[in-house]
Design an enzyme around this catalytic site. Structure first.
Site, mmCIF file in Angstrom:
data_model
loop_
_atom_site.group_PDB
_atom_site.id
_atom_site.type_symbol
_atom_site.label_atom_id
_atom_site.label_comp_id
_atom_site.label_asym_id
_atom_site.label_seq_id
_atom_site.Cartn_x
_atom_site.Cartn_y
_atom_site.Cartn_z
ATOM 1 N N GLY A 233 30.776 38.795 31.703
ATOM 2 C CA GLY A 233 30.496 40.040 30.979
ATOM 3 C C GLY A 233 31.464 41.166 31.268
ATOM 4 O O GLY A 233 31.086 42.344 31.218
ATOM 5 N N LYS A 234 32.733 40.838 31.552
ATOM 6 C CA LYS A 234 33.735 41.879 31.852
ATOM 7 C C LYS A 234 33.871 42.866 30.700
ATOM 8 O O LYS A 234 33.821 44.083 30.890
ATOM 9 C CB LYS A 234 35.114 41.238 32.127
ATOM 10 C CG LYS A 234 35.169 40.340 33.340
ATOM 11 C CD LYS A 234 36.583 39.879 33.626
ATOM 12 C CE LYS A 234 37.180 39.018 32.533
ATOM 13 N NZ LYS A 234 36.492 37.714 32.387
ATOM 14 N N THR A 235 34.052 42.329 29.493
ATOM 15 C CA THR A 235 34.253 43.196 28.332
ATOM 16 C C THR A 235 33.016 44.041 28.058
ATOM 17 O O THR A 235 33.120 45.235 27.724
ATOM 18 C CB THR A 235 34.616 42.359 27.095
ATOM 19 O OG1 THR A 235 35.749 41.540 27.399
ATOM 20 C CG2 THR A 235 34.949 43.260 25.911
ATOM 21 N N GLU A 258 42.663 40.040 23.701
ATOM 22 C CA GLU A 258 41.835 38.865 23.433
ATOM 23 C C GLU A 258 41.059 39.015 22.131
ATOM 24 O O GLU A 258 41.271 38.268 21.178
ATOM 25 C CB GLU A 258 40.874 38.637 24.598
ATOM 26 C CG GLU A 258 40.054 37.371 24.481
ATOM 27 C CD GLU A 258 39.162 37.152 25.683
ATOM 28 O OE1 GLU A 258 38.928 35.973 26.023
ATOM 29 O OE2 GLU A 258 38.684 38.137 26.269
ATOM 30 N N ARG A 267 30.573 44.866 19.140
ATOM 31 C CA ARG A 267 29.901 44.798 20.435
ATOM 32 C C ARG A 267 29.551 46.199 20.945
ATOM 33 O O ARG A 267 28.549 46.378 21.642
ATOM 34 C CB ARG A 267 30.785 44.057 21.438
ATOM 35 C CG ARG A 267 31.010 42.607 21.043
ATOM 36 C CD ARG A 267 31.776 41.832 22.065
ATOM 37 N NE ARG A 267 30.989 41.652 23.296
ATOM 38 C CZ ARG A 267 31.338 40.823 24.272
ATOM 39 N NH1 ARG A 267 32.443 40.099 24.166
ATOM 40 N NH2 ARG A 267 30.598 40.723 25.350
ATOM 41 N N ARG A 399 43.821 35.946 40.282
ATOM 42 C CA ARG A 399 44.999 35.143 39.955
ATOM 43 C C ARG A 399 46.251 36.001 40.120
ATOM 44 O O ARG A 399 46.301 37.136 39.688
ATOM 45 C CB ARG A 399 44.888 34.611 38.521
ATOM 46 C CG ARG A 399 43.810 33.536 38.381
ATOM 47 C CD ARG A 399 43.518 33.223 36.938
ATOM 48 N NE ARG A 399 44.699 32.735 36.220
ATOM 49 C CZ ARG A 399 44.699 32.437 34.918
ATOM 50 N NH1 ARG A 399 43.598 32.588 34.208
ATOM 51 N NH2 ARG A 399 45.784 31.999 34.335
ATOM 52 N N GLU A 400 47.288 35.424 40.745
ATOM 53 C CA GLU A 400 48.500 36.171 41.118
ATOM 54 C C GLU A 400 48.094 37.440 41.881
ATOM 55 O O GLU A 400 48.504 38.543 41.544
ATOM 56 C CB GLU A 400 49.331 36.535 39.879
ATOM 57 C CG GLU A 400 49.792 35.349 39.056
ATOM 58 C CD GLU A 400 48.857 34.967 37.917
ATOM 59 O OE1 GLU A 400 48.933 33.823 37.456
ATOM 60 O OE2 GLU A 400 48.055 35.824 37.513
ATOM 61 N N GLY A 402 48.485 38.930 44.869
ATOM 62 C CA GLY A 402 49.225 39.810 45.769
ATOM 63 C C GLY A 402 49.531 41.169 45.190
ATOM 64 O O GLY A 402 49.166 42.205 45.752
ATOM 65 N N ARG A 443 40.419 52.327 47.709
ATOM 66 C CA ARG A 443 41.416 53.068 48.494
ATOM 67 C C ARG A 443 40.891 54.420 48.963
ATOM 68 O O ARG A 443 41.233 54.887 50.039
ATOM 69 C CB ARG A 443 42.690 53.240 47.653
ATOM 70 C CG ARG A 443 43.838 53.892 48.377
ATOM 71 C CD ARG A 443 45.133 53.709 47.602
ATOM 72 N NE ARG A 443 45.659 52.361 47.741
ATOM 73 C CZ ARG A 443 46.432 51.760 46.843
ATOM 74 N NH1 ARG A 443 46.724 52.376 45.713
ATOM 75 N NH2 ARG A 443 46.886 50.541 47.056
#
Length: 471
Positions: A233-235, A258, A267, A399-400, A402, A443
């Protein structure tokens, strides 16, 4: 023969007139000389100038370019900068005679009595340099535009990169902050926070009371990364964030790599109503009263300051679009869905994906600081999370990860245990929640875990105590 001579004199006269009407590149030789002279009579002036001027190209006159290179070289070697040292350096470099010898250097030091106002003069030189650079860049761009085989999007990205490099020139300069000035700024911020009402935020609305309490809203200049596995449910979550801000007349931009803009708006309607998403997308309404309710809702939502783009995915196209929105509509927050679908065409084709992601996140963080707005970026999580018994996401699952973890000011995860058939823990059950919002990096604040409620039929999130209310 005499007629030929008359014709020659006539043509030569026309040539002189044409030269007088010709254009010279923008420059200010007198200011260039004043800056170089000030640098040679005052070491403090040299220090101040070299903090602002980074490239010899800022100077127009070729002799002045050579002298600045010599001063730069002395500065980098830690040597004193004065008339004698500059003369000696130019002689060693074999450039002393070409710049006019010691006589020219002496003339420079005699044209100015002190290094006062050197910062102001340096900034004038940068302005002239930028004008010259724009002339050259536009000429290059014009030549490239005539090549019909050149990809138009690559051409637009090239233009955006040129503008970006010029923006960096305008931002160079003395950035030191004294203790006194810094404490004054802190005091003013504390005063604002102290005087604000209990329901006021220092940033944009997150859309959820519990998250607002932790973050005090999404803060200006922050890069915020929200990660989750597909189906969490990010979006939906960021659409709720968007809705709460545009309802308060706070302009928000949404870059979708997307979904189409129409899908996102559908939505958003579901998030702002009691309509099921299935009604809005597939079945329609079985009673006319529902359509009448939709027309009323449509009239309200038409006025919301929301802006969508579903065509931009290259980071420089995205940056150009955000700058345009900021200039034209005054947007105060941007949402990007999602990071792994973005690209950077200007990188070498042999570049690894981690390098591309690093370029994207670094560019977005710089943009957030430049425009002083929060930028929220959604991120997909790697499959490793599926191999753990509780499936609860961790920072290493990005993902990726770093560059994402390094550049982001806040990293949060969405976790719905029921998606995996896992029971909620007691803490979430007591809150009436079915979803965890996990702040894994903050932060400027604390780490925490808060409960939210996700309504699957309407694909919308709410605070648990509000899960029976209409939005």
């Amino acid at each position: 023969m005499e007629s030929q001579a008359k014709e020659f004199r006539k043509n030569d006269s026309n040539r002189v007139i044409e030269l007088e009407k010709g254009k010279l590149l923008p420059h200010a030789i007198d200011i260039e000389e004043a800056v170089l002279g000030a640098m040679m009579i005052s070491m403090n002036g040299a220090h101040e100038c070299l903090l602002i001027l980074k490239s010899p190209e800022v100077f127009y006159k070729i002799e002045n370019v050579s002298i600045f290179k010599s001063i730069q070289k002395l500065y980098q070697e830690g040597a004193p900068i004065d008339l004698l040292s500059v003369s000696s350096s130019l002689r060693t470099m074999g450039l002393l005679n070409s710049i006019g010898g010691d006589i020219y250097l002496i003339e420079l030091t005699q044209k100015i009595s002190s290094s006062a106002h050197i910062e102001f003069h340096c900034r004038i030189l940068i302005q002239y340099y930028i004008r010259r650079k724009m002339i050259f860049d536009n000429a290059e761009l014009s030549a490239l535009a005539y090549d019909v085989e050149k990809d138009i999007f690559e051409l637009m990205a090239h233009a955006e990169r040129n503008i970006g490099s010029l923006r960096e020139q305008t931002s160079t300069g003395v950035s030191d902050l004294s203790m006194k000035e810094g404490l004054t700024r802190i005091g003013k911020r504390i005063e604002v926070l102290t005087l604000k009402k209990s329901n006021e935020l220092s940033g944009c609305f997150t859309g959820f009371k519990k998250l607002d309490a932790i973050t005090n809203g999404w803060q200006n200049s922050d890069l915020i990364v929200i990660g989750a596995r597909p189906g969490m449910g990010k979006t939906s979550l960021v659409l709720k964030t968007m809705l709460e801000n545009i309802k308060q007349n706070i302009p928000v931009g949404f870059i979708s790599c997307e979904m189409s803009s129409e899908q996102l708006m559908t939505r958003l309607v579901a998030c702002n109503s009691n309509f099921d998403l299935n009604q809005l997308l597939r079945t329609g309404f079985n009673e006319s009263i529902y359509f009448e309710e939709f027309i009323i809702l449509k009239g309200k939502m038409e006025k919301y300051p929301a802006y969508f783009d579903d065509q931009s995915s290259d980071v420089y196209d995205v940056i150009a679009k955000i700058r345009f929105w900021h200039r034209k509509f005054g947007i105060r927050m941007v949402i990007i869905d999602y990071l792994q679908l973005m690209s950077c065409k200007l990188l070498n084709k042999n570049s690894i994906r981690e390098q591309e992601i690093a370029t994207i996140t670094r560019s977005l963080k710089r943009l957030a600081k430049e425009l002083n707005i929060p930028i929220i970026v959604l991120s997909q999580l790697g499959r490793d999370v599926e191999n753990r018994s509780d499936r609860r996401p961790l920072l290493k699952d990005l993902r990726e990860s770093g560059a994402i973890e390094q550049d982001a000011d806040l990293v949060a995860f969405i976790y719905r245990p029921s998606y995996y058939g896992i029971e909620l823990d007691d803490a979430m059950l007591r809150q009436g929640a079915n979803t965890e919002f996990i702040i894994a990096k903050h932060r400027n604040g604390s780490l925490d875990r808060k409960g939210l409620f996700f309504d699957e039929s309407k694909t919308k999130f709410t605070d648990p105590q509000d899960n029976n209310e209409s939005y």
